[in-house]
Write a protein that holds these residues in place. Structure first.
Motif, PDB file in Angstrom:
ATOM      1  N   ALA A  59       0.858  -1.193   0.000  1.00  0.00           N
ATOM      2  CA  ALA A  59       0.000   0.000   0.000  1.00  0.00           C
ATOM      3  C   ALA A  59       0.890   1.237   0.000  1.00  0.00           C
ATOM      4  CB  ALA A  59      -0.928   0.021   1.203  1.00  0.00           C
ATOM      5  N   LEU A  60       0.276   2.364  -0.308  1.00  0.00           N
ATOM      6  CA  LEU A  60       0.993   3.629  -0.364  1.00  0.00           C
ATOM      7  C   LEU A  60       0.088   4.740   0.138  1.00  0.00           C
ATOM      8  CD1 LEU A  60       3.346   5.468  -1.406  1.00  0.00           C
ATOM      9  CD2 LEU A  60       2.199   5.452  -3.640  1.00  0.00           C
ATOM     10  N   ARG A  61       0.615   5.573   1.036  1.00  0.00           N
ATOM     11  CA  ARG A  61      -0.101   6.774   1.470  1.00  0.00           C
ATOM     12  C   ARG A  61       0.539   7.960   0.761  1.00  0.00           C
ATOM     13  NH1 ARG A  61      -2.279   8.771   6.592  1.00  0.00           N
ATOM     14  NH2 ARG A  61      -3.684  10.468   5.956  1.00  0.00           N
ATOM     15  N   ARG A  62      -0.207   8.552  -0.144  1.00  0.00           N
ATOM     16  CA  ARG A  62       0.337   9.671  -0.914  1.00  0.00           C
ATOM     17  C   ARG A  62       0.524  10.909  -0.048  1.00  0.00           C
ATOM     18  NH1 ARG A  62      -2.931   9.311  -6.670  1.00  0.00           N
ATOM     19  NH2 ARG A  62      -1.364   8.071  -7.770  1.00  0.00           N
ATOM     20  N   ASP A  63       1.236  11.892  -0.601  1.00  0.00           N
ATOM     21  CA  ASP A  63       1.489  13.129   0.130  1.00  0.00           C
ATOM     22  C   ASP A  63       0.193  13.827   0.535  1.00  0.00           C
ATOM     23  OD1 ASP A  63       4.223  12.827  -0.031  1.00  0.00           O
ATOM     24  OD2 ASP A  63       4.401  13.940  -1.904  1.00  0.00           O
ATOM     25  N   ASN A  64      -0.842  13.704  -0.308  1.00  0.00           N
ATOM     26  CA  ASN A  64      -2.112  14.377  -0.001  1.00  0.00           C
ATOM     27  C   ASN A  64      -3.008  13.549   0.915  1.00  0.00           C
ATOM     28  OD1 ASN A  64      -3.051  12.348  -1.646  1.00  0.00           O
ATOM     29  ND2 ASN A  64      -4.041  13.688  -3.142  1.00  0.00           N
ATOM     30  N   GLY A  65      -2.511  12.400   1.362  1.00  0.00           N
ATOM     31  CA  GLY A  65      -3.271  11.570   2.293  1.00  0.00           C
ATOM     32  C   GLY A  65      -4.040  10.432   1.654  1.00  0.00           C
ATOM     33  N   THR A  66      -4.182  10.435   0.319  1.00  0.00           N
ATOM     34  CA  THR A  66      -4.892   9.362  -0.376  1.00  0.00           C
ATOM     35  C   THR A  66      -4.182   8.027  -0.170  1.00  0.00           C
ATOM     36  OG1 THR A  66      -5.793  10.826  -2.074  1.00  0.00           O
ATOM     37  CG2 THR A  66      -5.592   8.503  -2.650  1.00  0.00           C
ATOM     38  N   VAL A  67      -4.952   6.977   0.023  1.00  0.00           N
ATOM     39  CA  VAL A  67      -4.408   5.631   0.218  1.00  0.00           C
ATOM     40  C   VAL A  67      -4.600   4.820  -1.053  1.00  0.00           C
ATOM     41  CG1 VAL A  67      -4.751   3.427   1.416  1.00  0.00           C
ATOM     42  CG2 VAL A  67      -4.664   5.560   2.719  1.00  0.00           C
ATOM     43  N   LEU A  68      -3.525   4.194  -1.535  1.00  0.00           N
ATOM     44  CA  LEU A  68      -3.579   3.236  -2.635  1.00  0.00           C
ATOM     45  C   LEU A  68      -3.282   1.859  -2.058  1.00  0.00           C
ATOM     46  CD1 LEU A  68      -1.676   5.057  -5.543  1.00  0.00           C
ATOM     47  CD2 LEU A  68      -4.138   4.835  -5.221  1.00  0.00           C
ATOM     48  N   LEU A  69      -4.193   0.922  -2.266  1.00  0.00           N
ATOM     49  CA  LEU A  69      -4.049  -0.435  -1.747  1.00  0.00           C
ATOM     50  C   LEU A  69      -3.725  -1.373  -2.894  1.00  0.00           C
ATOM     51  CD1 LEU A  69      -4.426  -2.457   0.652  1.00  0.00           C
ATOM     52  CD2 LEU A  69      -6.830  -2.619  -0.048  1.00  0.00           C
ATOM     53  N   GLY A  70      -2.571  -2.032  -2.862  1.00  0.00           N
ATOM     54  CA  GLY A  70      -2.154  -2.936  -3.923  1.00  0.00           C
ATOM     55  C   GLY A  70      -2.814  -4.296  -3.798  1.00  0.00           C
ATOM     56  N   LEU A  71      -3.268  -4.842  -4.917  1.00  0.00           N
ATOM     57  CA  LEU A  71      -4.000  -6.113  -4.899  1.00  0.00           C
ATOM     58  C   LEU A  71      -3.134  -7.292  -5.315  1.00  0.00           C
ATOM     59  CD1 LEU A  71      -6.697  -7.596  -4.557  1.00  0.00           C
ATOM     60  CD2 LEU A  71      -7.303  -6.913  -6.885  1.00  0.00           C
ATOM     61  N   GLN A  72      -2.204  -7.085  -6.248  1.00  0.00           N
ATOM     62  CA  GLN A  72      -1.425  -8.201  -6.790  1.00  0.00           C
ATOM     63  C   GLN A  72      -0.116  -8.388  -6.025  1.00  0.00           C
ATOM     64  OE1 GLN A  72      -0.968  -7.730 -11.053  1.00  0.00           O
ATOM     65  NE2 GLN A  72      -3.152  -7.446 -11.381  1.00  0.00           N
ATOM     66  N   ASN A  73      -0.232  -8.719  -4.748  1.00  0.00           N
ATOM     67  CA  ASN A  73       0.941  -8.925  -3.905  1.00  0.00           C
ATOM     68  C   ASN A  73       0.905 -10.309  -3.273  1.00  0.00           C
ATOM     69  OD1 ASN A  73       2.206  -6.278  -4.048  1.00  0.00           O
ATOM     70  ND2 ASN A  73       0.427  -5.529  -2.944  1.00  0.00           N
ATOM     71  N   ASP A  74       2.087 -10.819  -2.891  1.00  0.00           N
ATOM     72  CA  ASP A  74       2.130 -12.043  -2.094  1.00  0.00           C
ATOM     73  C   ASP A  74       1.484 -11.749  -0.744  1.00  0.00           C
ATOM     74  OD1 ASP A  74       3.501 -13.375  -4.093  1.00  0.00           O
ATOM     75  OD2 ASP A  74       5.472 -12.876  -3.269  1.00  0.00           O
ATOM     76  N   THR A  75       0.815 -12.747  -0.188  1.00  0.00           N
ATOM     77  CA  THR A  75       0.130 -12.548   1.081  1.00  0.00           C
ATOM     78  C   THR A  75       0.711 -13.471   2.150  1.00  0.00           C
ATOM     79  OG1 THR A  75      -1.586 -14.087   0.326  1.00  0.00           O
ATOM     80  CG2 THR A  75      -2.020 -11.745   0.064  1.00  0.00           C
ATOM     81  N   ALA A  76       0.575 -13.051   3.413  1.00  0.00           N
ATOM     82  CA  ALA A  76       1.194 -13.787   4.510  1.00  0.00           C
ATOM     83  C   ALA A  76       0.327 -14.911   5.031  1.00  0.00           C
ATOM     84  CB  ALA A  76       1.520 -12.807   5.657  1.00  0.00           C
ATOM     85  N   SER A  77      -0.954 -14.872   4.756  1.00  0.00           N
ATOM     86  CA  SER A  77      -1.857 -15.898   5.268  1.00  0.00           C
ATOM     87  C   SER A  77      -2.611 -16.546   4.113  1.00  0.00           C
ATOM     88  CB  SER A  77      -2.839 -15.281   6.270  1.00  0.00           C
ATOM     89  OG  SER A  77      -3.880 -14.588   5.598  1.00  0.00           O
ATOM     90  N   GLY A  78      -3.530 -17.434   4.454  1.00  0.00           N
ATOM     91  CA  GLY A  78      -4.332 -18.085   3.432  1.00  0.00           C
ATOM     92  C   GLY A  78      -5.601 -17.336   3.100  1.00  0.00           C
TER      93      GLY A  78
END
Length: 322
Positions: free
Chosen positions: A106-125
């Motif tokens: 994920a990324l929190r932009r300078d203006n506060g907007t949050v971008l949540l990445g979907l295509q990532n490895d995950t830690a759980s099932g």
């Protein structure tokens, strides 16, 4: 001779509920008082809960089929997310993104907007729980910073707990990854070079209007339509077999139903298309096929010999992505 000691009564183990047992080191005594190491007691349960695979992690979310498509099939896309109870102070928007620079969760932009990445490895099932944990941490991250990967609590919230389930989910497919940065047209240096490399690797993709989960993509030798569906697998395969045996499973001249993927508990039929057939051209025949499929799904008669043969062929050409 040493005097034998009379066995002393053991102190009663404290009665602690599962939800109250704190996490300790794997080799430390379990805080529940059982006398066993944590990894052999409550730690085992926590590890099992964290790794148990959830077959349909996006079930119950609006646009489940599009969630699966953005996770597995679409290179560059974003979608506005609506939180239950509204946005926290200082967060003007929350957006889902197929992928972020450096594969950040994920990324929190300078203006506060949050971008949540979907295509990532995950830690759980449970991808939904992983994404919810990342989202919660992103909402309180310092503006202008990425969010690192982490392991969610076994009983932590899922996306279904954090998102407004009444809000629509409308993905926007992009031709490139300019959504990574603000004012991308003014990017220079390494930022511009990174965007150029990412854009060059992206397969041209378009969403088919009116059909949830249906996406056209351009490949070097032939184009494809990949359609994530939410129908029960056995019922869908029967319906596809009926259409295939009747010669009505194609989307027009030069097209062919070639098989299907299985992704996150859903089936994704795939068609080969001529290189000349773009997303706009496939929209109408795809909508007509959807009507034929609806009728075939409503049929419960036993499959004929030809239909069973067609079903066997479709099953043999099925590939599981996740």
């Amino acid at each position: 001779m040493a005097k034998k000691r009379r066995p002393q009564p053991q102190a009663a183990a404290p009665q602690i509920k599962d939800g109250e047992v704190p996490v300790v080191g794997a080799r430390e005594p379990c805080p529940c008082g059982s006398g066993r190491r944590y990894k052999a007691c409550h730690g085992r349960r926590a590890a099992h809960a964290a790794t148990e695979l959830v077959q349909r992690p996006f079930e119950g979310l609006p646009g489940e089929c599009d969630w699966v498509a953005l996770r597995e099939l679409v290179p560059a896309a974003t979608a506005e997310l609506t939180l239950k109870g509204g946005l926290p102070e200082g967060v003007p928007a929350v957006k889902l993104a197929t992928v972020l620079p450096m594969a950040w969760p994920a990324l929190r932009r300078d203006n506060g907007t949050v971008l949540l990445g979907l295509q990532n490895d995950t830690a759980s099932g449970d991808i939904s729980r992983d994404l919810a944990d990342t989202l919660q941490r992103a909402l309180v991250a310092e503006p202008g910073t990425p969010v690192a990967a982490g392991r969610p609590a076994a009983d932590g919230p899922r996306l279904q707990d954090l998102l407004d389930l009444e809000a629509p989910f409308e993905p926007t497919v992009h031709t490139g990854f300019e959504f990574w940065v603000e004012n991308a047209e003014n990017a220079t240096g390494e930022v511009a070079a990174s965007l150029e490399r990412a854009n060059a690797a992206a397969i041209p993709t378009a969403r088919i209007p009116g059909l949830e989960g249906a996406y056209w993509c351009q490949a070097p030798e032939k184009n494809h339509l990949r359609w994530v569906t939410s129908y029960p697998e056995e019922q869908l395969l029967d319906a596809l077999a009926r259409l295939h045996a009747a010669g009505t499973s194609s989307l027009g001249e030069g097209t062919r139903l070639v098989g299907s993927f299985r992704a996150h508990g859903l089936v994704v039929p795939v068609w080969d298309l001529p290189s000349s057939m773009d997303a706009e051209a496939v929209a109408e025949p795809a909508a007509a096929f959807a009507e034929r499929l609806t009728k075939a799904l409503a049929t419960d008669a036993p499959l004929t010999t030809e239909e069973r043969r067609a079903r066997g062929g479709l099953t043999n050409r099925q590939v599981t992505l996740s």
